[in-house]
Design an enzyme around this catalytic site. Structure first.
Site, PDB file in Angstrom:
ATOM      1  N   GLY A  75       0.803  -1.209   0.000  1.00  0.00           N
ATOM      2  CA  GLY A  75       0.000   0.000   0.000  1.00  0.00           C
ATOM      3  C   GLY A  75       0.837   1.260   0.000  1.00  0.00           C
ATOM      4  N   ILE A  77       0.699   5.731   1.483  1.00  0.00           N
ATOM      5  CA  ILE A  77       0.760   6.509   2.715  1.00  0.00           C
ATOM      6  C   ILE A  77      -0.612   6.623   3.367  1.00  0.00           C
ATOM      7  CG2 ILE A  77       0.393   8.758   1.576  1.00  0.00           C
ATOM      8  CD1 ILE A  77       2.529   9.866   3.569  1.00  0.00           C
ATOM      9  N   ILE A 185      -6.564  -0.981   4.686  1.00  0.00           N
ATOM     10  CA  ILE A 185      -5.902  -2.262   4.933  1.00  0.00           C
ATOM     11  C   ILE A 185      -4.572  -2.279   4.187  1.00  0.00           C
ATOM     12  CG2 ILE A 185      -6.018  -4.760   4.530  1.00  0.00           C
ATOM     13  CD1 ILE A 185      -9.031  -4.583   4.890  1.00  0.00           C
ATOM     14  N   PHE A 198      -5.218  -3.486   9.616  1.00  0.00           N
ATOM     15  CA  PHE A 198      -6.278  -2.546   9.254  1.00  0.00           C
ATOM     16  C   PHE A 198      -6.303  -1.361  10.206  1.00  0.00           C
ATOM     17  CE2 PHE A 198      -8.279  -5.435  12.315  1.00  0.00           C
ATOM     18  CZ  PHE A 198      -8.931  -4.555  13.166  1.00  0.00           C
ATOM     19  N   CYS A 215      -3.561   6.892   0.776  1.00  0.00           N
ATOM     20  CA  CYS A 215      -3.515   5.661  -0.022  1.00  0.00           C
ATOM     21  C   CYS A 215      -3.255   5.962  -1.501  1.00  0.00           C
ATOM     22  CB  CYS A 215      -4.790   4.851   0.147  1.00  0.00           C
ATOM     23  SG  CYS A 215      -5.131   4.412   1.871  1.00  0.00           S
TER      24      CYS A 215
END
Length: 265
Positions: A75, A77, A185, A198, A215
């Site tokens: 993922g 930031i 997540i 999460f 994100c």
């Protein structure tokens, strides 16, 4: 899956510094790998901190140089802080690990948990996490009073909401009636054991997200249970409900290794 143990590390005034929690994850991960402990989910709050996954671009970080902790999860930031319930499920899964299936199980548990409070949430294709879906585009109010035909975001992949006023701020996505993320997540799998997990926005100050591109998503925003329900709600209320649904979904899961396609001879 077998027994799932929950460990409540600290909340409120006892919120756990991010690096301290990260070190605890490593310790628990090592113990789980050797079967010294059962599957374990760490639950906690963090003091305010930005963390960046491995795919984070420089253009998504705070413009003012606010420190960011670079981590080894997937993922991009995000922000963690007061009012956000963070969970780190450290689970041993069949190898090769089906990472997507693991993420879907976490999403499912959180979707079920928030449904108990009367909030309907969903997944968004191509975007992990738990989402409150917005109105159809033609029914949304225009940002800044402009026609949607002049909304720059769909045509500009480098559009920066941080430089374009509150009408584009991620924390205002609910006012724009756009898709907005309730839970993020991001995970890592090492030696067949999961780490990270999460972050569920219960009642945080979501303006912290306005200093980054959360994100890496520029055309949607963030929300919280408190915002969506229109009332005060605490982590103490939400915590046992999340635990219940994590236990139901994870302990009841039929775990399978990821299928690997083999080229024909």
């Amino acid at each position: 899956m077998g027994e799932l143990r929950f460990v409540r590390l600290g909340f409120g005034e006892r919120a756990v510094e991010y690096r301290e929690a990260w070190q605890e994850q490593r310790r628990v991960h090592a113990a789980r790998f050797t079967d010294g402990i059962p599957d374990t989910c760490l639950l906690l709050e963090h003091p305010p901190v930005y963390t960046a996954g491995r795919r984070t671009a420089d253009s998504e970080r705070p413009l003012d140089g606010t420190p960011v902790v670079d981590v080894d999860r997937g993922g991009k930031i995000t922000w963690h802080g007061p009012g956000q319930l963070v969970g780190y499920p450290i689970l041993k899964l069949p190898r090769p690990v089906d990472v997507v299936a693991h993420v879907r199980r976490l999403e499912d548990a959180l979707i079920r948990a928030v449904a108990e409070f009367g909030l309907e949430t969903s997944r968004v294709e191509g975007r992990s996490g738990v989402w409150v879906l917005g109105d159809p585009v033609h029914e949304r109010p225009a940002p800044g009073g402009l026609s949607l035909d002049f909304d720059p975001r769909p045509a500009d992949e480098e559009f920066d909401p941080r430089l374009n006023g509150p009408e584009y701020a991620p924390s205002n996505a609910g006012q724009r009636r756009e898709d907005r993320k309730l839970a993020a997540i991001g995970i890592r799998v090492a030696k067949g054991v999961t780490m990270h997990g999460f972050a569920l926005n219960v009642n945080p100050d979501n303006t912290w997200f306005d200093r980054i591109v959360p994100c890496g998503i520029r055309d949607a925003g963030v929300t919280s249970l408190a915002n969506e329900l229109g009332r005060d709600i605490t982590i103490a209320e939400v915590l046992p409900v999340v635990e219940k649904h994590l236990r139901d979904v994870l302990e009841g899961a039929e775990l399978k290794p990821r299928e690997i396609e083999r080229a024909s001879a």
